[in-house]
Design a protein around this motif. Sequence first.
Motif, short mmCIF file in Angstrom:
data_model
loop_
_atom_site.label_atom_id
_atom_site.label_comp_id
_atom_site.label_asym_id
_atom_site.label_seq_id
_atom_site.Cartn_x
_atom_site.Cartn_y
_atom_site.Cartn_z
N VAL A 1 0.69 -1.18 -0.26
CA VAL A 1 0.16 -0.31 0.37
C VAL A 1 0.80 1.22 -0.02
CG1 VAL A 1 -1.70 -1.10 0.81
CG2 VAL A 1 0.02 0.29 2.76
N PRO A 2 0.35 2.24 -0.21
CA PRO A 2 1.46 3.70 -0.65
C PRO A 2 1.22 4.35 0.19
CG PRO A 2 -1.09 3.36 -1.88
CD PRO A 2 -0.58 2.27 -0.99
N GLY A 3 0.34 4.54 1.66
CA GLY A 3 0.15 4.91 2.57
C GLY A 3 -1.09 4.93 3.53
N VAL A 4 -1.51 6.07 4.45
CA VAL A 4 -2.47 6.01 4.88
C VAL A 4 -3.70 7.63 3.51
CG1 VAL A 4 -3.82 6.72 6.85
CG2 VAL A 4 -2.47 4.60 7.25
N ALA A 5 -4.70 7.72 3.56
CA ALA A 5 -4.69 8.71 2.83
C ALA A 5 -5.49 9.57 4.02
CB ALA A 5 -6.11 7.90 2.23
N THR A 6 -5.30 10.94 3.80
CA THR A 6 -6.16 12.09 4.07
C THR A 6 -6.92 11.36 5.36
OG1 THR A 6 -5.01 13.51 2.83
CG2 THR A 6 -7.25 14.56 4.05
N ASP A 7 -8.62 10.53 3.93
CA ASP A 7 -9.94 10.32 4.46
C ASP A 7 -9.71 9.21 4.15
OD1 ASP A 7 -11.97 9.07 4.85
OD2 ASP A 7 -13.18 11.27 4.08
N PRO B 1 -5.61 12.54 -0.85
CA PRO B 1 -4.09 12.41 -1.17
C PRO B 1 -3.21 11.16 -0.68
CG PRO B 1 -3.75 14.52 -0.80
CD PRO B 1 -5.41 14.34 -1.02
N ILE B 2 -2.39 11.14 -0.25
CA ILE B 2 -1.53 9.70 1.32
C ILE B 2 -1.86 11.15 2.09
CG2 ILE B 2 0.36 8.76 1.59
CD1 ILE B 2 -0.93 7.40 0.03
N ASP B 3 -1.58 11.34 3.48
CA ASP B 3 -0.99 12.16 4.57
C ASP B 3 0.02 11.59 4.92
OD1 ASP B 3 -1.21 13.61 6.51
OD2 ASP B 3 -3.34 12.80 7.09
N THR B 4 0.76 12.29 4.79
CA THR B 4 2.67 12.42 4.72
C THR B 4 2.76 12.28 6.18
OG1 THR B 4 2.77 14.72 4.72
CG2 THR B 4 3.00 13.22 2.51
N GLU B 5 2.05 12.93 6.73
CA GLU B 5 2.44 12.97 8.52
C GLU B 5 1.23 13.10 9.55
OE1 GLU B 5 4.44 15.97 11.71
OE2 GLU B 5 5.97 15.95 9.58
N LYS C 1 4.67 21.37 6.83
CA LYS C 1 4.06 20.19 5.88
C LYS C 1 2.67 20.33 5.96
CE LYS C 1 6.74 16.43 5.37
NZ LYS C 1 7.82 15.23 5.90
N ARG C 2 2.00 20.36 7.93
CA ARG C 2 0.83 20.75 8.00
C ARG C 2 0.30 21.72 7.25
NH1 ARG C 2 -2.78 19.85 12.78
NH2 ARG C 2 -0.65 18.60 12.46
N ILE C 3 0.67 22.96 6.66
CA ILE C 3 -0.33 23.96 5.49
C ILE C 3 0.01 23.50 4.82
CG2 ILE C 3 0.54 26.54 4.68
CD1 ILE C 3 -0.42 26.55 7.66
N GLU C 4 0.59 23.00 3.97
CA GLU C 4 0.74 22.40 2.57
C GLU C 4 -0.32 21.16 2.92
OE1 GLU C 4 4.24 20.25 2.00
OE2 GLU C 4 5.31 22.33 1.52
N GLN C 5 -0.71 20.24 3.99
CA GLN C 5 -2.14 19.65 4.17
C GLN C 5 -3.12 20.30 4.28
OE1 GLN C 5 -0.84 17.85 7.29
NE2 GLN C 5 0.29 16.48 6.17
N ASN D 1 4.64 23.87 -5.99
CA ASN D 1 3.54 23.57 -6.78
C ASN D 1 3.49 22.34 -5.75
OD1 ASN D 1 1.58 22.17 -9.17
ND2 ASN D 1 3.13 22.32 -10.37
N LEU D 2 1.79 22.32 -5.83
CA LEU D 2 1.40 21.52 -4.68
C LEU D 2 0.60 20.01 -4.85
CD1 LEU D 2 -0.72 23.33 -1.91
CD2 LEU D 2 1.91 22.16 -2.05
N LYS D 3 0.68 20.01 -6.18
CA LYS D 3 -0.11 18.97 -7.67
C LYS D 3 0.50 18.00 -7.75
CE LYS D 3 -1.74 22.73 -10.74
NZ LYS D 3 -1.46 23.14 -12.81
#
Length: 453
Positions: free
Chosen positions: A211-217, A227-231, A393-397, A451-453
């Motif tokens: 799995v690539p990670g955990v999604a934001t939802d 997208p993936i929630d990186t932290e 990171k939080r602001i980017e999220q 760029n956040l894309k």
Amino acid sequence: MSTVFNFTFVPWFRSVAPYIHKFRQQTFVVGITGEAIAAGKLQAIVQDLAMIQAMGVKIVLVHGFRPQVNEQLRLKNHEPQYAAGMRITDSIALDCAQEAAGQLRYEIEAAFSQGLPNTPMAGARVRVMSGNFLTARPVGIVDGVDFQHTGLVRKVDVEGIRRALESDAMALISPFGFSPTGEAFNLSMEEVATRVASELQAHKLIFLTEVPGVATDPLLPISDDNPIDTEISLATARRMLAQLPPAEKPTDTSFYLRHCVRACEHGVERSHILPFAVDGALLLEIYVHDGIGTMVIDEKLEELREATIDDVGSIIQLIEPFENDGTLVKRDRTEIEQDIANYTVIEHDGVIFGCAALHLYPHGADGEMTAEMAAVTVSPKSQGTGDGEKLLKRIEQRARAQGAKTLFVLTTRTMHWFIKRGFEPVSPDWLPQERKAKYNWSRKSQVLVKNLK
């Protein structure tokens, strides 16, 4: 050509160097699924692990063998059996597990022995030490299901593993254990890696998975809009697990997340879920600022959160010295109170040590949104501890979650800090019309965009 190479290599190497320094002599426990090996990723993973070890990291490698055991069972015309997400290990499955463990240990040790020319491992000598580091006990009968030779970790030989690491060897552990009476038990890689990381008080537990990670939802599939929630903080990860159904298979969101939570609860600072499908996932997660998968972090007495009206006084006290020396534009109390929902703060022991605000603007004819990161402030007492990166990171999220495709900042003194983290300078004319109307041309602030894309 060499000039272009210098302009790309030198900034990259400088951005990586702090992480190399930070992680020297730290202990990482890396859990690799059998699926990664079955997919032909072993050689590339081994090369990356060898490089990480060469940069001073102490590595404990735990391998899985789910597909390999299933293949052995198929050859014996025996169906795999599972209950509650665990394998039921009968005598035939136990034989298959022993065969698979022996074969994979041989393959992994052989891979680390290949210091092949023209590869990242050229001339490397990676010593691998394996042994009976685990004592096991039976799962037993649970809800009427007899798991037979499936076991759980009873004890980890911490001193034995540490001796291996202190001799500059990589410790290799198979998910197989024995009871004090010599009975063999099939264990899960995830449980073994989690227990070993917890007992060693490792700095990181890393799962290289399907799995690539955990999604934001976490209740919805991963997508551009989710997208993936990186932290993820430990508290947030616990809340996610409470929402999710119990895991039945490794691709369920809660499967790896619960092991990450358990590790952080038992003293592991950070736990990661990475996709083995991405080449170099380990290097990208460890040595690149944004990472590639999901990291669960035990923030202990530190909390990164959205601000409330009760934080206004603390925010004013934090930013006032920076307003007085001209680093920040002055903001009055009423403005901060009105915008308080846009602020993120970082708090240590109940004291706010950092803050940043997020403002959204329409940008471009196609209706895309951009976001401004403003009032970025970190107390001098905590500068250099990573609080600025956590705020970014939080602001980017938050910006991504609200549909922004780009993030911009205006700064007069911290341009290079932002450039090192993926921002690029642009002309003030780039600014969205509403923000350009408020731009102070006499301050000559630099405009930087990511760029956040």
